[in-house]
Design a protein around this motif. Sequence first.
Motif, PDB file in Angstrom:
ATOM      1  N   VAL A 159      41.781  40.888  34.942  1.00 12.56           N
ATOM      2  CA  VAL A 159      41.479  41.970  35.882  1.00 12.56           C
ATOM      3  C   VAL A 159      42.737  42.384  36.637  1.00 12.56           C
ATOM      4  CG1 VAL A 159      40.292  42.481  38.044  1.00 12.56           C
ATOM      5  CG2 VAL A 159      39.042  41.409  36.179  1.00 12.56           C
TER       6      VAL A 159
ATOM      7  N   GLN B  32      35.752  27.173  35.833  1.00 11.77           N
ATOM      8  CA  GLN B  32      36.685  27.813  36.754  1.00 11.77           C
ATOM      9  C   GLN B  32      37.923  28.324  36.016  1.00 11.77           C
ATOM     10  OE1 GLN B  32      37.397  25.267  40.109  1.00 11.77           O
ATOM     11  NE2 GLN B  32      39.018  26.568  40.887  1.00 11.77           N
ATOM     12  N   ARG B  33      38.321  27.573  35.021  1.00 14.47           N
ATOM     13  CA  ARG B  33      39.467  28.018  34.233  1.00 14.47           C
ATOM     14  C   ARG B  33      39.153  29.324  33.513  1.00 14.47           C
ATOM     15  NH1 ARG B  33      41.845  23.425  30.764  1.00 14.47           N
ATOM     16  NH2 ARG B  33      39.671  23.452  30.125  1.00 14.47           N
TER      17      ARG B  33
ATOM     18  N   VAL C 234      37.714  31.448  42.056  1.00 14.89           N
ATOM     19  CA  VAL C 234      39.098  31.094  41.748  1.00 14.89           C
ATOM     20  C   VAL C 234      39.958  31.076  42.997  1.00 14.89           C
ATOM     21  CG1 VAL C 234      38.879  32.026  39.454  1.00 14.89           C
ATOM     22  CG2 VAL C 234      39.838  33.451  41.247  1.00 14.89           C
TER      23      VAL C 234
ATOM     24  N   LEU D 167      47.620  32.157  40.163  1.00 13.59           N
ATOM     25  CA  LEU D 167      46.486  31.781  39.331  1.00 13.59           C
ATOM     26  C   LEU D 167      46.936  30.983  38.120  1.00 13.59           C
ATOM     27  CD1 LEU D 167      44.287  34.999  39.495  1.00 13.59           C
ATOM     28  CD2 LEU D 167      43.725  32.736  40.364  1.00 13.59           C
TER      29      LEU D 167
ATOM     30  N   ARG E 108      45.850  27.281  37.148  1.00 14.93           N
ATOM     31  CA  ARG E 108      45.271  26.844  35.877  1.00 14.93           C
ATOM     32  C   ARG E 108      45.904  25.536  35.419  1.00 14.93           C
ATOM     33  NH1 ARG E 108      45.072  31.428  31.675  1.00 14.93           N
ATOM     34  NH2 ARG E 108      47.249  31.412  32.287  1.00 14.93           N
TER      35      ARG E 108
ATOM     36  N   ASP F 168      37.076  31.509  34.659  1.00 18.87           N
ATOM     37  CA  ASP F 168      37.118  32.511  35.733  1.00 18.87           C
ATOM     38  C   ASP F 168      38.548  32.968  35.997  1.00 18.87           C
ATOM     39  OD1 ASP F 168      34.425  32.648  36.200  1.00 18.87           O
ATOM     40  OD2 ASP F 168      34.414  31.080  37.734  1.00 18.87           O
ATOM     41  N   ILE F 169      39.443  31.999  35.986  1.00 17.55           N
ATOM     42  CA  ILE F 169      40.840  32.335  36.236  1.00 17.55           C
ATOM     43  C   ILE F 169      41.367  33.262  35.157  1.00 17.55           C
ATOM     44  CG2 ILE F 169      43.169  31.368  36.161  1.00 17.55           C
ATOM     45  CD1 ILE F 169      42.276  29.140  37.882  1.00 17.55           C
ATOM     46  N   ASP F 170      41.041  32.946  33.924  1.00 18.32           N
ATOM     47  CA  ASP F 170      41.492  33.806  32.842  1.00 18.32           C
ATOM     48  C   ASP F 170      40.985  35.233  33.034  1.00 18.32           C
ATOM     49  OD1 ASP F 170      42.848  31.747  31.684  1.00 18.32           O
ATOM     50  OD2 ASP F 170      41.228  31.177  30.337  1.00 18.32           O
ATOM     51  N   MET F 171      39.728  35.349  33.411  1.00 24.57           N
ATOM     52  CA  MET F 171      39.168  36.682  33.631  1.00 24.57           C
ATOM     53  C   MET F 171      39.826  37.367  34.816  1.00 24.57           C
ATOM     54  SD  MET F 171      35.132  36.442  32.703  1.00 24.57           S
ATOM     55  CE  MET F 171      34.678  34.892  33.474  1.00 24.57           C
ATOM     56  N   ALA F 172      40.069  36.584  35.871  1.00 24.71           N
ATOM     57  CA  ALA F 172      40.701  37.158  37.054  1.00 24.71           C
ATOM     58  C   ALA F 172      42.106  37.649  36.729  1.00 24.71           C
ATOM     59  CB  ALA F 172      40.733  36.133  38.179  1.00 24.71           C
ATOM     60  N   VAL F 173      42.814  36.864  35.927  1.00 22.42           N
ATOM     61  CA  VAL F 173      44.157  37.280  35.545  1.00 22.42           C
ATOM     62  C   VAL F 173      44.085  38.573  34.737  1.00 22.42           C
ATOM     63  CG1 VAL F 173      46.122  36.710  34.078  1.00 22.42           C
ATOM     64  CG2 VAL F 173      45.214  34.997  35.637  1.00 22.42           C
TER      65      VAL F 173
ATOM     66  N   ILE G 132      44.344  22.854  37.380  1.00 24.59           N
ATOM     67  CA  ILE G 132      43.015  22.526  36.872  1.00 24.59           C
ATOM     68  C   ILE G 132      43.126  21.585  35.681  1.00 24.59           C
ATOM     69  CG2 ILE G 132      41.079  23.502  35.577  1.00 24.59           C
ATOM     70  CD1 ILE G 132      40.949  25.710  37.531  1.00 24.59           C
TER      71      ILE G 132
END
Lengths: 157, 157
Positions: A116, A106-107, B65, B103, B107, A109-114, B110
């Motif tokens: 984006v 999930q972390r 996320v 986010l 993190r 995913d968060i990095d990728m979401a950030v 998390i």
Amino acid sequence: MPAELRRPARTFTIRQLCQEFGCTPRALRFYEDKGLIFPERDGMNRVYSYKDRARLQLILRGKRVGLALSEIGEILDLYELGDGCATQNAISLAKFRERIRALESQRRDIDMAVDVLQEACARLESQLKQTRPDLLEQPVEAIRPRRPRPGEMRRAG
Amino acid sequence: MPAELRRPARTFTIRQLCQEFGCTPRALRFYEDKGLIFPERDGMNRVYSYKDRARLQLILRGKRVGLALSEIGEILDLYELGDGCATQNAISLAKFRERIRALESQRRDIDMAVDVLQEACARLESQLKQTRPDLLEQPVEAIRPRRPRPGEMRRAG
DNA sequence: CGGGGTCTTGACGTTCACGTAAGGCCTTCT
DNA sequence: AGAAGGCCTTACGTGAACGTCAAGACCCCG
């Protein structure tokens, strides 16, 4: 020295905790209903200790990372009882390890979401800089309500 | 002749996407209802392109996320339209910045949750070491059945 | 031509995590 | 004394994100 003497034996009302953590009385009572927290009573009224406060903090933290209340309950139980049935503990252990892996994914995913979102922000900024530079640093409410998307339910406001 | 060979090579049926991403047809139709994805039609049937697949991937990643479908929709719209109404974009920009901050805080949550879980695992381990060392390194399915096989996708949620 | 499988569109049901009254008790302020 | 305000319980309501039938349509196979 016993733990309860190291700290002032402070207690909290339901309002106080709600204000501190930004949640509602209804939510706290709900968590109590679910067995996640069990404050003392002064007559009818709930009285929260530091321990309760710590549990609440863990609950809210867990929620923020997507754990269900039932899962949070399992974790909290562990710190309360410690030694239940061995099979049960083995199951918990396996679950927790799975959870850890999920959280680490999930972390990512968060990095990728950030990423984006940051790219999206960059696009928007450069666009607005050319079209409406006056809107650039506005807070959300100062701009306007948004359009409904297809299939979305109407709401007042 | 099987259906997937009659079609052009770069499209997907609803089943194929579901299997690939571990979700249900109902979910994909739901996302379509909400305007997040709009596959072509072959007669009645939905036909998903690579573009649709990419959008789906972003949807699921966003879900993981903690973004609401409506928020994910806003992000996707940005990449579809790019230059719609300036006010709309300004709103999006403000929201996105808020989201980025959320986010990043998430993190940190998390990381803390992982710490908590790892400590819980340590407790459980030391306890099991004393009571039932045979259960210690067992994977989940040895304790309770039904594990996803290696390569099989798990369902989000 | 029937059967089986996969797709479709509704439409109602479900779970989670609360929100929101409605009504009562108790204390405190005026 | 009476009003205000905080807390209580009970109970029904809500929004999000689907699940779960139901009832057809389409296609291939034997």
